[in-house]
Design an enzyme around this catalytic site. Structure first.
Site, PDB file in Angstrom:
ATOM      1  N   GLY A 186     -24.491  16.511  -9.734  1.00 55.15           N
ATOM      2  CA  GLY A 186     -24.501  15.065  -9.883  1.00 55.15           C
ATOM      3  C   GLY A 186     -25.895  14.506  -9.701  1.00 55.15           C
ATOM      4  O   GLY A 186     -26.770  15.138  -9.104  1.00 55.15           O
ATOM      5  N   GLY A 222      -6.633   0.755   4.341  1.00 56.29           N
ATOM      6  CA  GLY A 222      -8.056   1.084   4.312  1.00 56.29           C
ATOM      7  C   GLY A 222      -8.448   1.825   3.053  1.00 56.29           C
ATOM      8  O   GLY A 222      -9.632   1.904   2.724  1.00 56.29           O
ATOM      9  N   GLU A 229       0.849  -1.191   0.000  1.00 53.09           N
ATOM     10  CA  GLU A 229       0.000   0.000   0.000  1.00 53.09           C
ATOM     11  C   GLU A 229       0.886   1.242   0.000  1.00 53.09           C
ATOM     12  O   GLU A 229       1.770   1.390   0.836  1.00 53.09           O
ATOM     13  CB  GLU A 229      -0.916  -0.005   1.234  1.00 53.09           C
ATOM     14  CG  GLU A 229      -1.680   1.277   1.474  1.00 53.09           C
ATOM     15  CD  GLU A 229      -2.555   1.704   0.296  1.00 53.09           C
ATOM     16  OE1 GLU A 229      -2.406   2.861  -0.155  1.00 53.09           O
ATOM     17  OE2 GLU A 229      -3.358   0.873  -0.177  1.00 53.09           O
ATOM     18  N   TYR A 281     -26.183   8.600  -6.051  1.00 51.41           N
ATOM     19  CA  TYR A 281     -26.491   8.556  -4.620  1.00 51.41           C
ATOM     20  C   TYR A 281     -25.539   9.426  -3.807  1.00 51.41           C
ATOM     21  O   TYR A 281     -25.912   9.973  -2.752  1.00 51.41           O
ATOM     22  CB  TYR A 281     -26.450   7.102  -4.123  1.00 51.41           C
ATOM     23  CG  TYR A 281     -25.059   6.535  -3.944  1.00 51.41           C
ATOM     24  CD1 TYR A 281     -24.426   6.563  -2.715  1.00 51.41           C
ATOM     25  CD2 TYR A 281     -24.370   5.972  -5.017  1.00 51.41           C
ATOM     26  CE1 TYR A 281     -23.145   6.051  -2.544  1.00 51.41           C
ATOM     27  CE2 TYR A 281     -23.097   5.454  -4.858  1.00 51.41           C
ATOM     28  CZ  TYR A 281     -22.490   5.491  -3.628  1.00 51.41           C
ATOM     29  OH  TYR A 281     -21.228   4.990  -3.462  1.00 51.41           O
ATOM     30  N   ILE A 282     -24.288   9.588  -4.272  1.00 51.87           N
ATOM     31  CA  ILE A 282     -23.317  10.394  -3.532  1.00 51.87           C
ATOM     32  C   ILE A 282     -23.735  11.855  -3.511  1.00 51.87           C
ATOM     33  O   ILE A 282     -23.717  12.516  -2.462  1.00 51.87           O
ATOM     34  CB  ILE A 282     -21.913  10.245  -4.143  1.00 51.87           C
ATOM     35  CG1 ILE A 282     -21.458   8.789  -4.086  1.00 51.87           C
ATOM     36  CG2 ILE A 282     -20.917  11.144  -3.409  1.00 51.87           C
ATOM     37  CD1 ILE A 282     -20.131   8.524  -4.769  1.00 51.87           C
ATOM     38  N   LYS A 340     -20.059   8.964   5.639  1.00 55.53           N
ATOM     39  CA  LYS A 340     -21.153   8.427   6.446  1.00 55.53           C
ATOM     40  C   LYS A 340     -21.167   9.034   7.841  1.00 55.53           C
ATOM     41  O   LYS A 340     -22.221   9.100   8.489  1.00 55.53           O
ATOM     42  CB  LYS A 340     -21.065   6.903   6.512  1.00 55.53           C
ATOM     43  CG  LYS A 340     -21.192   6.224   5.149  1.00 55.53           C
ATOM     44  CD  LYS A 340     -22.386   6.760   4.356  1.00 55.53           C
ATOM     45  CE  LYS A 340     -22.413   6.222   2.939  1.00 55.53           C
ATOM     46  NZ  LYS A 340     -21.439   6.866   2.036  1.00 55.53           N
ATOM     47  N   GLY A 352      -0.283   4.381   0.310  1.00 55.12           N
ATOM     48  CA  GLY A 352      -0.843   5.416   1.178  1.00 55.12           C
ATOM     49  C   GLY A 352      -1.179   4.850   2.538  1.00 55.12           C
ATOM     50  O   GLY A 352      -0.339   4.253   3.215  1.00 55.12           O
ATOM     51  N   VAL A 410      -9.046   4.692   0.009  1.00 53.56           N
ATOM     52  CA  VAL A 410      -9.893   5.873  -0.082  1.00 53.56           C
ATOM     53  C   VAL A 410     -11.179   5.683   0.714  1.00 53.56           C
ATOM     54  O   VAL A 410     -11.661   6.592   1.381  1.00 53.56           O
ATOM     55  CB  VAL A 410     -10.207   6.195  -1.557  1.00 53.56           C
ATOM     56  CG1 VAL A 410     -11.308   7.245  -1.667  1.00 53.56           C
ATOM     57  CG2 VAL A 410      -8.950   6.682  -2.272  1.00 53.56           C
ATOM     58  N   HIS A 448     -43.131  -7.857  15.402  1.00 57.10           N
ATOM     59  CA  HIS A 448     -44.136  -6.795  15.537  1.00 57.10           C
ATOM     60  C   HIS A 448     -43.942  -6.069  16.859  1.00 57.10           C
ATOM     61  O   HIS A 448     -43.746  -6.697  17.884  1.00 57.10           O
ATOM     62  CB  HIS A 448     -45.543  -7.383  15.480  1.00 57.10           C
ATOM     63  CG  HIS A 448     -46.613  -6.376  15.766  1.00 57.10           C
ATOM     64  ND1 HIS A 448     -47.055  -5.477  14.814  1.00 57.10           N
ATOM     65  CD2 HIS A 448     -47.318  -6.099  16.900  1.00 57.10           C
ATOM     66  CE1 HIS A 448     -47.988  -4.714  15.342  1.00 57.10           C
ATOM     67  NE2 HIS A 448     -48.168  -5.071  16.611  1.00 57.10           N
TER      68      HIS A 448
END
Length: 479
Positions: free
Chosen positions: A184, A44, A39, A187-188, A56, A41, A46, A447
């Site tokens: 845009g 995990g 890796e 969804y983002i 989020k 960077g 971006v 329920h």
């Protein structure tokens, strides 16, 4: 080190430590392989450090703001609260670091070697890794490419400024914009626009490429119009961007619609753009890995490239740029390397939006089902008829089920409302099992709960929904 002087031997080399890469690494280690994860960077990728998790946290802050606004209905009386963006940023950083440490601990526990640096192929069984002045060579039996993607701004958005934000920088904003322009139709864009509006920004959503709707089932788009109007969130449709104008303290877009121009200004502009796979520096042409005209690596159902021992997963492959796709492909590639007959199939991959209220969908939309020649039935149940959604004060939205009228096989699920992101898993499972309507009507549902909304949406297919008047059931079936 002289190139070729020494090559460390490994079973599996994985290039990229995002959600797909580290899932692949741990799964391969579970299956007895010696694994090196490279890796350049932060572990995990971006998703953890700049995308999914930070965004989020922002949408959760928005949800809490909405809940606070509704608290008076529950008897809580208080003066207006103050939102501290600095504290949210501190919480975001703490959460990201905690999750990253968790991944590092899992890799260590599974004896996954982590190497920092940029990797590139020297041959079909060998990679070089550069990290500053340090250079190492690894020889492998199998390799997995999981290098992700980079946002590509629209042609009119080529300038650089702290007032121009993309999917990897929006979560670092240290203030609530007075006016935020959001460009845009995915969804983002919707998540970002609704989140900042809930936190106090004046938001204008500008649908891209002259589009009139967001990228959801048409029934969700109709409900979104009502919800966005109710929230006072501006939406600009069917326009093209002619020019971007950048000033010291604001940004403006000159738009065209039906031959007329108009100008919109804001303190910041966020653009949810297309992506470019991060493959340019890998040396794929050196080893003959086949790519598409758009630059994506071509893979089969086991994520294998045109080179038998090299696999690719996540955003570097064709298909939706979703973490859930990368995770599944990572496990598939690791299992395929171990000789397990595993495969990835994304026909029923979910698309969700952590909006207020949330949106979730899987399978065919109504339009897609009709275009494929299905004679369909639709069961649609408004959450305003659900007892639990009423008692918690979350009545906006509905659950929609699409079914093959002749065979009664379920084709798609689309939801907008409280709990939709969690509830969509029941729809995904049903589609994967080729379930019929009776398969969802037979089981017991807790329920009171939002789950009963799914039951009644399926029951509406057979005109059996108890909490829908007969006339409304007929009307829904004609939608």
């Amino acid at each position: 080190m002289v190139v070729g002087e020494l090559a460390y031997e490994r079973d599996v080399i994985i290039i990229g430590g995002g959600p797909g890469g580290y899932h692949a690494a741990i799964r391969a280690a579970q299956l007895g392989r010696t694994v090196t994860l490279i890796e350049r960077g932060q572990l995990g990728g971006v998703c953890l450090n700049k995308g999914c998790i930070p965004s989020k946290i922002l949408t959760q802050a928005a949800e809490k703001a909405v809940s606070y606004q509704e608290a008076e209905n529950w008897g809580f009386e208080a003066k207006a609260i103050h939102f501290n963006m600095k504290k949210l940023q501190e919480y975001k950083q703490k959460t990201v670091e905690q999750l990253r440490a968790g991944i590092e601990a899992l890799c260590k526990a599974n004896k996954v070697e982590i190497v920092e640096g940029s990797a590139f192929f020297l041959a079909e069984d060998k990679v070089g890794v550069e990290n500053g002045e340090k250079y190492e060579v690894f020889r492998f039996k199998d390799a997995i490419i999981a290098t992700g993607s980079t946002p590509v701004p629209p042609a009119w958005l080529q300038e650089k400024s702290e007032r121009l934000l993309d999917t990897q920088s929006i979560a670092n904003l240290n203030e609530i914009p007075e006016k935020l322009l959001v460009y845009g139709s995915d969804y983002i864009a919707l998540e970002i626009g609704m989140a900042y509006q809930a936190l106090g920004a004046d938001v204008t959503l500008i649908l891209d490429e002259g589009k009139a709707e967001f990228e959801f089932d048409q029934s969700i788009c109709r409900e979104l119009k009502r919800i966005l109007k109710k929230k006072g969130l501006n939406v600009v449709r069917n326009v093209d961007v002619l020019e971007l104008q950048l000033f010291e303290d604001n940004v403006s877009l000159i738009l065209e619609a039906k031959g007329k121009t108009k100008t919109l200004s804001g303190t910041y502009l966020f653009s949810s753009a297309s992506i470019k796979p991060n493959t340019d520096q890998l040396g794929l042409n050196r080893i003959g890995v086949e790519i598409s005209t758009a630059g994506f690596i071509k893979v089969d159902h086991q994520c294998r490239t045109s080179r038998e021992n090299i696999y690719a997963i996540g955003d570097v492959t064709e298909g939706p740029a979703l973490a859930v796709k990368a995770i599944k492909q990572g496990k598939t590639a690791a299992e395929a390397i171990a000789g397990i007959a595993s495969e990835s199939d994304f026909r029923f991959i979910p698309v969700v939006a952590h909006t207020q209220p949330p949106i979730a969908g899987c399978g065919l939309t109504e339009e897609e089902a009709i275009n494929l020649g299905y004679d369909i039935e639709i069961g649609q149940y408004p959450l305003s008829s659900n007892g639990y959604s009423t008692l918690i004060g979350k009545k906006d939205g509905f659950i929609k089920v699409i079914s093959d009228k002749e065979k009664h096989v379920l084709l798609g699920f689309h939801m907008v409302g409280h709990g939709a992101v969690e509830l969509i898993s029941s729809g995904i499972t049903a589609l994967e099992m080729a379930a019929r309507d009776e398969d969802l009507i037979f089981p017991h549902y807790p329920h009171p709960s939002m789950n009963e909304g799914l039951l009644e949406a399926v029951e509406a297919l057979k005109k059996q929904a108890v909490h829908l008047p007969p006339g409304l059931i007929k009307e829904r079936l004609k939608v």
